[in-house]
Design an enzyme around this catalytic site. Structure first.
Site, PDB file in Angstrom:
ATOM      1  N   CYS A  11       0.966  -1.067   0.107  1.00 53.15           N
ATOM      2  CA  CYS A  11      -0.117  -0.052   0.035  1.00 53.15           C
ATOM      3  C   CYS A  11       0.983   1.166   0.242  1.00 53.15           C
ATOM      4  O   CYS A  11       2.024   1.141  -0.431  1.00 53.15           O
ATOM      5  CB  CYS A  11      -0.953  -0.018   1.088  1.00 53.15           C
ATOM      6  SG  CYS A  11      -0.272  -0.059   2.768  1.00 53.15           S
ATOM      7  N   ASN A  14       2.310   1.266   4.471  1.00 45.61           N
ATOM      8  CA  ASN A  14       2.598   0.561   5.143  1.00 45.61           C
ATOM      9  C   ASN A  14       2.366  -0.035   6.651  1.00 45.61           C
ATOM     10  O   ASN A  14       2.873  -0.424   7.387  1.00 45.61           O
ATOM     11  CB  ASN A  14       4.120  -0.287   4.817  1.00 45.61           C
ATOM     12  CG  ASN A  14       4.397  -1.778   5.156  1.00 45.61           C
ATOM     13  OD1 ASN A  14       5.486  -1.882   5.682  1.00 45.61           O
ATOM     14  ND2 ASN A  14       3.217  -2.640   5.228  1.00 45.61           N
ATOM     15  N   CYS A  16      -1.505   0.649   7.310  1.00 48.39           N
ATOM     16  CA  CYS A  16      -2.934   0.271   7.378  1.00 48.39           C
ATOM     17  C   CYS A  16      -3.182  -0.943   6.820  1.00 48.39           C
ATOM     18  O   CYS A  16      -3.492  -1.928   7.427  1.00 48.39           O
ATOM     19  CB  CYS A  16      -3.594   1.581   7.077  1.00 48.39           C
ATOM     20  SG  CYS A  16      -3.243   2.948   8.007  1.00 48.39           S
ATOM     21  N   ARG A  17      -3.565  -0.747   5.420  1.00 50.77           N
ATOM     22  CA  ARG A  17      -3.979  -1.788   4.391  1.00 50.77           C
ATOM     23  C   ARG A  17      -3.042  -2.862   4.205  1.00 50.77           C
ATOM     24  O   ARG A  17      -3.594  -4.216   4.489  1.00 50.77           O
ATOM     25  CB  ARG A  17      -4.429  -1.369   3.034  1.00 50.77           C
ATOM     26  CG  ARG A  17      -5.728  -0.088   3.296  1.00 50.77           C
ATOM     27  CD  ARG A  17      -5.638   0.492   1.769  1.00 50.77           C
ATOM     28  NE  ARG A  17      -4.450   1.573   1.881  1.00 50.77           N
ATOM     29  CZ  ARG A  17      -4.319   2.433   0.653  1.00 50.77           C
ATOM     30  NH1 ARG A  17      -5.059   2.305  -0.557  1.00 50.77           N
ATOM     31  NH2 ARG A  17      -3.149   2.951   0.734  1.00 50.77           N
ATOM     32  N   SER A  18      -1.969  -2.769   3.881  1.00 49.63           N
ATOM     33  CA  SER A  18      -1.088  -3.942   3.684  1.00 49.63           C
ATOM     34  C   SER A  18      -0.782  -4.583   4.829  1.00 49.63           C
ATOM     35  O   SER A  18      -0.724  -5.978   4.636  1.00 49.63           O
ATOM     36  CB  SER A  18       0.121  -3.424   2.638  1.00 49.63           C
ATOM     37  OG  SER A  18       1.205  -2.636   3.293  1.00 49.63           O
ATOM     38  N   ASP A 126      -7.936   4.266   0.706  1.00 51.15           N
ATOM     39  CA  ASP A 126      -6.887   4.653   1.589  1.00 51.15           C
ATOM     40  C   ASP A 126      -7.750   4.910   2.955  1.00 51.15           C
ATOM     41  O   ASP A 126      -8.527   6.046   2.976  1.00 51.15           O
ATOM     42  CB  ASP A 126      -6.061   5.847   1.164  1.00 51.15           C
ATOM     43  CG  ASP A 126      -4.966   6.247   2.210  1.00 51.15           C
ATOM     44  OD1 ASP A 126      -5.182   5.731   3.261  1.00 51.15           O
ATOM     45  OD2 ASP A 126      -4.213   7.207   1.878  1.00 51.15           O
TER      46      ASP A 126
HETATM   47  P1  4NP Z   1      -1.885   2.783   3.996  1.00 52.44           P
HETATM   48  O1  4NP Z   1      -2.432   4.088   4.699  1.00 52.44           O
HETATM   49  O2  4NP Z   1      -1.280   3.299   2.825  1.00 52.44           O
HETATM   50  O3  4NP Z   1      -2.997   1.925   3.865  1.00 52.44           O
HETATM   51  O4  4NP Z   1      -0.804   2.282   5.196  1.00 52.44           O
HETATM   52  C1  4NP Z   1      -1.733   5.086   4.653  1.00 52.44           C
HETATM   53  C2  4NP Z   1      -1.039   5.481   5.710  1.00 52.44           C
HETATM   54  C3  4NP Z   1       0.004   6.680   5.796  1.00 52.44           C
HETATM   55  C4  4NP Z   1      -0.369   7.670   4.952  1.00 52.44           C
HETATM   56  C5  4NP Z   1      -1.098   7.587   3.739  1.00 52.44           C
HETATM   57  C6  4NP Z   1      -1.888   6.221   3.841  1.00 52.44           C
HETATM   58  N1  4NP Z   1       0.193   8.934   4.867  1.00 52.44           N
HETATM   59  O5  4NP Z   1      -0.004   9.767   4.189  1.00 52.44           O
HETATM   60  O6  4NP Z   1       1.090   9.005   6.079  1.00 52.44           O
END
Ligand code: 4NP
Length: 148
Positions: A11, A14, A16-18, A126
């Protein structure tokens, strides 16, 4: 290409989703007695070394999965050689992986929801700026994991 089945979930951050997808897959593989090597990474590096977001950990626990041991890292060139399957959470992640994939890499790129009936081509939104409900949407924890 590795002999053991290998799968990398990707993602943006790294956190949240992945990691949720990695945790769910790791749990399913363990229950099924499958020897697979799974991992996760982000296309960005802002959260390197961080544990999964507290909301992601909470939703994982609600699904009976502990992901507190996971730590964020960024995708590397080597990942394209180490992993047979690389599963992106959204189309932006997929495009970034396509841009980064070395020409000699045989890794198969796909999106998480390509593996969910009737949802091919859809992104897992996201959830970072959302609430627990956004973390609980069908996707990382609930989609049948792709066969590695
Ligand atoms: P992820 O979510 O891609 O599912 O881990 C996010 C975590 C942090 C950010 C964006 C998406 N960020 O902009 O910091």
């Amino acid at each position: 290409m590795a002999e053991q089945a290998t799968i990398l979930f990707v993602c943006l951050g790294n956190i949240c989703r992945s990691p949720m997808a990695e945790g769910a897959f790791r749990d399913q593989a363990r229950r099924a007695g499958l020897a697979v090597h799974s991992n996760s990474a982000g296309t960005g590096n802002w959260h390197r070394g961080a544990p999964p977001d507290a909301r992601a950990q909470a939703v994982a626990v609600m699904n009976g999965v502990d992901i507190s041991d996971l730590r964020a890292r960024q995708v590397t060139r080597e990942d394209f050689e180490r992993f047979d399957n690389i599963v992106a959470m959204d189309s932006a992640n997929l495009h970034e992986l396509q841009r980064l994939q070395p020409p000699q890499s045989r890794a198969r790129l796909s999106m998480m929801l390509d593996h969910a009936p009737g949802r091919a081509g859809e992104s897992v939104a996201d959830p970072y700026h959302g609430d627990l409900e956004d973390f609980s949407r069908p996707g990382p924890m609930s989609v049948p994991a792709p066969r590695a």
